[in-house]
Design a protein around this motif. Structure first.
Motif, PDB file in Angstrom:
ATOM      1  N   ASP A 169      -3.496   2.009   7.550  1.00  0.00           N
ATOM      2  CA  ASP A 169      -3.607   1.141   6.364  1.00  0.00           C
ATOM      3  C   ASP A 169      -3.272  -0.307   6.675  1.00  0.00           C
ATOM      4  O   ASP A 169      -2.890  -1.067   5.781  1.00  0.00           O
ATOM      5  CB  ASP A 169      -2.698   1.660   5.241  1.00  0.00           C
ATOM      6  N   ARG A 227     -13.059  -0.362   7.716  1.00  0.00           N
ATOM      7  CA  ARG A 227     -13.638   0.360   6.584  1.00  0.00           C
ATOM      8  C   ARG A 227     -14.693  -0.476   5.864  1.00  0.00           C
ATOM      9  O   ARG A 227     -15.576   0.057   5.205  1.00  0.00           O
ATOM     10  CB  ARG A 227     -12.535   0.753   5.601  1.00  0.00           C
ATOM     11  N   ALA A 254       0.820  -1.203   0.000  1.00  0.00           N
ATOM     12  CA  ALA A 254       0.000   0.000   0.000  1.00  0.00           C
ATOM     13  C   ALA A 254       0.860   1.261   0.000  1.00  0.00           C
ATOM     14  O   ALA A 254       0.585   2.218  -0.749  1.00  0.00           O
ATOM     15  CB  ALA A 254      -0.931  -0.008   1.210  1.00  0.00           C
ATOM     16  N   ARG A 255       1.885   1.275   0.791  1.00  0.00           N
ATOM     17  CA  ARG A 255       2.708   2.485   0.891  1.00  0.00           C
ATOM     18  C   ARG A 255       3.615   2.654  -0.309  1.00  0.00           C
ATOM     19  O   ARG A 255       3.901   3.784  -0.724  1.00  0.00           O
ATOM     20  CB  ARG A 255       3.505   2.449   2.192  1.00  0.00           C
ATOM     21  N   ARG A 310      -7.615  -2.992  -2.155  1.00  0.00           N
ATOM     22  CA  ARG A 310      -8.564  -2.176  -2.901  1.00  0.00           C
ATOM     23  C   ARG A 310      -9.477  -1.365  -1.981  1.00  0.00           C
ATOM     24  O   ARG A 310     -10.239  -0.516  -2.455  1.00  0.00           O
ATOM     25  CB  ARG A 310      -9.413  -3.066  -3.811  1.00  0.00           C
ATOM     26  N   VAL A 311      -9.408  -1.670  -0.696  1.00  0.00           N
ATOM     27  CA  VAL A 311     -10.179  -0.897   0.285  1.00  0.00           C
ATOM     28  C   VAL A 311      -9.354   0.312   0.683  1.00  0.00           C
ATOM     29  O   VAL A 311      -8.306   0.179   1.306  1.00  0.00           O
ATOM     30  CB  VAL A 311     -10.510  -1.747   1.524  1.00  0.00           C
ATOM     31  N   LYS A 312      -9.799   1.468   0.308  1.00  0.00           N
ATOM     32  CA  LYS A 312      -9.023   2.680   0.562  1.00  0.00           C
ATOM     33  C   LYS A 312      -9.086   3.055   2.034  1.00  0.00           C
ATOM     34  O   LYS A 312     -10.177   3.201   2.600  1.00  0.00           O
ATOM     35  CB  LYS A 312      -9.552   3.844  -0.283  1.00  0.00           C
ATOM     36  N   PRO A 313      -7.928   3.206   2.668  1.00  0.00           N
ATOM     37  CA  PRO A 313      -7.927   3.611   4.074  1.00  0.00           C
ATOM     38  C   PRO A 313      -8.331   5.067   4.223  1.00  0.00           C
ATOM     39  O   PRO A 313      -8.197   5.864   3.290  1.00  0.00           O
ATOM     40  CB  PRO A 313      -6.470   3.399   4.500  1.00  0.00           C
ATOM     41  N   GLN A 314      -8.835   5.425   5.390  1.00  0.00           N
ATOM     42  CA  GLN A 314      -9.239   6.799   5.667  1.00  0.00           C
ATOM     43  C   GLN A 314      -8.024   7.558   6.176  1.00  0.00           C
ATOM     44  O   GLN A 314      -7.694   7.537   7.353  1.00  0.00           O
ATOM     45  CB  GLN A 314     -10.374   6.832   6.690  1.00  0.00           C
ATOM     46  N   ARG A 370      -8.506  -1.604   7.559  1.00  0.00           N
ATOM     47  CA  ARG A 370      -9.282  -1.850   6.338  1.00  0.00           C
ATOM     48  C   ARG A 370     -10.519  -2.700   6.633  1.00  0.00           C
ATOM     49  O   ARG A 370     -11.552  -2.534   5.979  1.00  0.00           O
ATOM     50  CB  ARG A 370      -8.385  -2.499   5.289  1.00  0.00           C
ATOM     51  N   SER A 428       1.358   3.932  -3.224  1.00  0.00           N
ATOM     52  CA  SER A 428       0.913   5.311  -3.045  1.00  0.00           C
ATOM     53  C   SER A 428       2.068   6.292  -2.918  1.00  0.00           C
ATOM     54  O   SER A 428       1.839   7.503  -2.775  1.00  0.00           O
ATOM     55  CB  SER A 428       0.012   5.415  -1.811  1.00  0.00           C
TER      56      SER A 428
END
Length: 347
Positions: free
Chosen positions: A256, A264, A242-243, A316-320, A261, A246
């Motif tokens: 994340d 979420r 993820a990191r 694919r679950v976008k963290p807040q 997740r 991004s």
């Protein structure tokens, strides 16, 4: 057998009592998790370490369950790693010092006579990975503790199968101490774990697993070790991917991780802990059965496949993410109406 039950019971109550008693001291000394809206005392880690070491040492001193030189060395090295983690809880410590200190401790407990030097070096790297992985897994209430309890029972079963009574008792005591800590850490948590407890737990579990698999074929051993800690590996893989994707720094804390997740997706804090505990149980069950020879070690490939699918789905679950303040902007004061703990932490 009877002493093992008594030792586990003593460790459970001792950890539960110490976690509560040390809470005020941790708040006074500033040993807190500052990633929340209110400071959370990190008294759980020291309580688990003290309870585990004290109960195991008393059993060895009384001669009821002698630990033996290897297990005693493992426990001392684990206590040293816990002390390093406690320093990290009190003040900011660079990652290279945590890695280096854990690696030195791991190098002191690997049975090179059975693993060989190349295998021993791989074992050192794996112990460091699991220890730091448990530190990263402490990103939400009860996650590291729940996964630790399940893994401790699994590694303890492997040790019992190899007639390593001292190691089996140590792991059962650790599982009981973690259970006592979870009485205070179950969401919403009243105390936290911290690097002290997370590094100690990951180190003891990883070193214990290496000890039980020492002298066996490298490929099957790697499969069993992975299955025993599949949730830790999945969390690390998820965060790294993820990191990297991004473009964010690997060591910068962000929401994340696995539990973030899952939240979420609509799970509660308790639900996320239960799901990850069930996932850990599935991997541990495969690892134990493979260690006992009831299934082939290639079954670990199925565990790896499932873990990879879970990682790709959660990716694919976008963290807040927290919004970053603009340069020169004046931060707004926190609203006085916002109270209560954040049940899921960043890390």
């Amino acid at each position: 057998m009877l002493y093992g039950i008594l030792a586990a019971t003593a460790a459970l109550f001792l950890a539960a009592v110490l976690t509560a008693l040390l809470r005020a001291a941790a708040l006074r000394l500033g040993i807190v998790d500052r990633r929340r809206r209110r400071p959370l005392a990190l008294s759980g880690g020291p309580a688990v370490v003290i309870a585990t070491c004290l109960v195991a040492a008393v059993g060895d001193w009384r001669g009821v369950t002698p630990l033996g030189p290897e297990v005693a060395r493992l426990l001392v090295a684990g206590a040293a790693v816990a002390l390093l983690g406690l320093v990290a809880d009190v003040r900011r410590v660079k990652a290279r010092f945590l890695v280096g200190g854990t690696a030195v401790a791991a190098a002191c407990v690997v049975p090179y006579a059975e693993t060989g030097v190349p295998g021993g070096l791989l074992a050192v790297g794996w112990i460091v990975f699991v220890a730091l992985g448990f530190k990263a897994l402490d990103h939400a209430d009860a996650v590291a503790g729940t996964v630790g309890v399940v893994t401790a029972f699994g590694v303890g079963a492997c040790a019992a199968a190899e007639v390593m009574d001292g190691l089996a008792v140590l792991l059962s005591v650790l599982a009981a101490a973690l259970t006592g800590f979870l009485m205070h850490n179950w969401p919403p948590a009243r105390v936290g774990f911290g690097a002290c407890g997370a590094l100690f737990t990951g180190f003891v579990l990883a070193a214990g697993a290496v000890t039980t698999r020492a002298g066996q074929e490298l490929g099957s051993g790697a499969g069993v070790l992975f299955a025993l800690t599949a949730v830790v590996a999945a969390d690390v893989l998820l965060v790294v991917l993820a990191r990297r994707l991004s473009g964010r720094p690997l060591l910068r804390a962000a929401p994340d991780h696995l539990a973030h997740r899952l939240r979420r997706l609509g799970l509660t804090s308790q639900g996320a802990s239960v799901v990850l505990g069930v996932g850990a149980f599935g991997g541990v069950l495969v690892g134990v059965l493979a260690h006992l020879g009831w299934i082939t070690a290639t079954a670990a490939l199925w565990v790896g496949g499932v873990a990879l699918v879970v990682v790709l789905v959660l990716l694919r679950v976008k963290p807040q993410m927290r919004p970053q303040a603009k340069v020169g902007a004046v931060p707004r004061p926190a609203s006085p109406q916002v109270t209560g703990p954040l049940r899921v932490r960043n890390g």
